[in-house]
Design a protein around this motif. Sequence first.
Motif, PDB file in Angstrom:
ATOM      1  N   GLU A 188       0.866  -1.189   0.000  1.00 21.94           N
ATOM      2  CA  GLU A 188       0.000   0.000   0.000  1.00 21.94           C
ATOM      3  C   GLU A 188       0.899   1.234   0.000  1.00 21.94           C
ATOM      4  OE1 GLU A 188      -3.024   1.196  -0.241  1.00 21.94           O
ATOM      5  OE2 GLU A 188      -2.386   3.185   0.431  1.00 21.94           O
ATOM      6  N   ARG A 189       0.742   2.109  -0.989  1.00 27.34           N
ATOM      7  CA  ARG A 189       1.650   3.255  -1.129  1.00 27.34           C
ATOM      8  C   ARG A 189       0.905   4.576  -1.311  1.00 27.34           C
ATOM      9  NH1 ARG A 189       1.068   6.416  -4.758  1.00 27.34           N
ATOM     10  NH2 ARG A 189       3.159   6.566  -5.656  1.00 27.34           N
ATOM     11  N   GLY A 190      -0.367   4.570  -0.884  1.00 32.30           N
ATOM     12  CA  GLY A 190      -1.145   5.803  -1.009  1.00 32.30           C
ATOM     13  C   GLY A 190      -1.881   5.858  -2.340  1.00 32.30           C
ATOM     14  N   PHE A 200      -0.197  11.699  -1.602  1.00 32.77           N
ATOM     15  CA  PHE A 200      -1.294  10.749  -1.827  1.00 32.77           C
ATOM     16  C   PHE A 200      -1.979  10.542  -0.480  1.00 32.77           C
ATOM     17  CE2 PHE A 200       1.741   9.903  -5.171  1.00 32.77           C
ATOM     18  CZ  PHE A 200       0.946   9.756  -6.297  1.00 32.77           C
ATOM     19  N   THR A 201      -3.049   9.766  -0.456  1.00 34.31           N
ATOM     20  CA  THR A 201      -3.721   9.467   0.806  1.00 34.31           C
ATOM     21  C   THR A 201      -3.380   8.029   1.190  1.00 34.31           C
ATOM     22  OG1 THR A 201      -5.532  10.975   0.272  1.00 34.31           O
ATOM     23  CG2 THR A 201      -5.969   9.283   1.940  1.00 34.31           C
ATOM     24  N   LEU A 202      -2.662   7.871   2.294  1.00 30.92           N
ATOM     25  CA  LEU A 202      -2.306   6.514   2.720  1.00 30.92           C
ATOM     26  C   LEU A 202      -3.559   5.793   3.194  1.00 30.92           C
ATOM     27  CD1 LEU A 202      -0.040   4.457   3.183  1.00 30.92           C
ATOM     28  CD2 LEU A 202       0.151   5.313   5.509  1.00 30.92           C
ATOM     29  N   ASP A 203      -3.849   4.676   2.582  1.00 32.96           N
ATOM     30  CA  ASP A 203      -5.042   3.903   2.933  1.00 32.96           C
ATOM     31  C   ASP A 203      -4.623   2.824   3.935  1.00 32.96           C
ATOM     32  OD1 ASP A 203      -7.376   2.489   3.090  1.00 32.96           O
ATOM     33  OD2 ASP A 203      -7.331   1.763   1.008  1.00 32.96           O
ATOM     34  N   PRO A 222       5.183   4.624   3.435  1.00 36.39           N
ATOM     35  CA  PRO A 222       4.719   5.930   3.911  1.00 36.39           C
ATOM     36  C   PRO A 222       5.453   7.091   3.243  1.00 36.39           C
ATOM     37  CG  PRO A 222       6.144   4.915   5.538  1.00 36.39           C
ATOM     38  CD  PRO A 222       6.069   3.958   4.393  1.00 36.39           C
ATOM     39  N   ALA A 225       3.561   7.828  -0.079  1.00 35.48           N
ATOM     40  CA  ALA A 225       2.187   8.198   0.285  1.00 35.48           C
ATOM     41  C   ALA A 225       2.128   9.649   0.757  1.00 35.48           C
ATOM     42  CB  ALA A 225       1.661   7.259   1.367  1.00 35.48           C
ATOM     43  N   SER A 226       3.028  10.008   1.659  1.00 33.60           N
ATOM     44  CA  SER A 226       2.926  11.342   2.269  1.00 33.60           C
ATOM     45  C   SER A 226       3.695  12.400   1.503  1.00 33.60           C
ATOM     46  CB  SER A 226       3.449  11.293   3.702  1.00 33.60           C
ATOM     47  OG  SER A 226       4.842  11.035   3.708  1.00 33.60           O
TER      48      SER A 226
END
Length: 290
Positions: A188-190, A200-203, A222, A225-226
Amino acid sequence: MGLEGLPGVDQVIPISRPYKLASSELSHHEPTVFDVDGRRVGGGQTFCLIAGLCTVESPEQTLGVARAVAAAGASMLRGGAFKPRTSPFSFQGLGREGLRILADARAEVGLPIVSEMTSAQLADDFAEAVDVVQVGARNMQNYGLLEVAGKLGKPVLLKRGLSSTLEELLQAADYVLKEGNERVILCERGIRTFDTAMRFTLDLGAVPWLKLHTHLPVIVDPSHASGDRRLVGPLSRAAAAAGADGIIVEVAVDPDVALCDGPQQLYAADFARFAAEVAAHARLLGKKLA
Ligand code: PEP
Ligand code: MN
């Protein structure tokens, strides 16, 4: 699925999930666990700390960060040699020279190498040079590339597409799995949302959801993502607390001069403390660093 919570229902066996091989219900009952050069991935006992450069720029830059993350207990070294840049005019990476620099760093510090394969034509180079083949977010649905990655005989780190659903991620994983390669790590990378405050939005919900629906190990990125190093610590600890099998983070000795993604890179000088804090959260779930 609502049926699972009904009184008298012991087990619901769905037959209609679109992902067949990645599903925890149909093909597997046990979580997938494997070793990368002695580092255990998956299985709930270990936490995999993958750290290193966004992009390899020189032997000195690579060795500097490799030594720092190895000393702080990282499990694997990341570094891009072929970069999927949004603009063709941005630095594209050193290519094969970058792979050679990574191989030298592995020889020196002993960490397995994770690097992104952007094209099926590079299969032989990656088979030789890296320990884990990354398929990036932009290529999550490049099905020809996934099949080639699946045939390489190396673990594949598959990143979630920028706007892909989790069901699409698991179906993409099926392309690798159907080649007989069980060693897939989901990342998961956002994702893209209406919110532009962060890159991006980290899910984070993806972590427990994937844990319920697939047997494959799940890690979190993270950094991408951020897009902001100040958020990488809290999001990494949250990923560990949510049950991720690991994280992949960008670190550099001098992020201020990096040609790509500098603002999201941890300073190598801060990495040992960062790693200790993440490891403490992983320990709460009974995991030690791989
Ligand atoms: C990377 O990890 O180097 C990268 C480009 O990430 P993503 O594919 O998630 O954007
Ligand atoms: Mn990057």
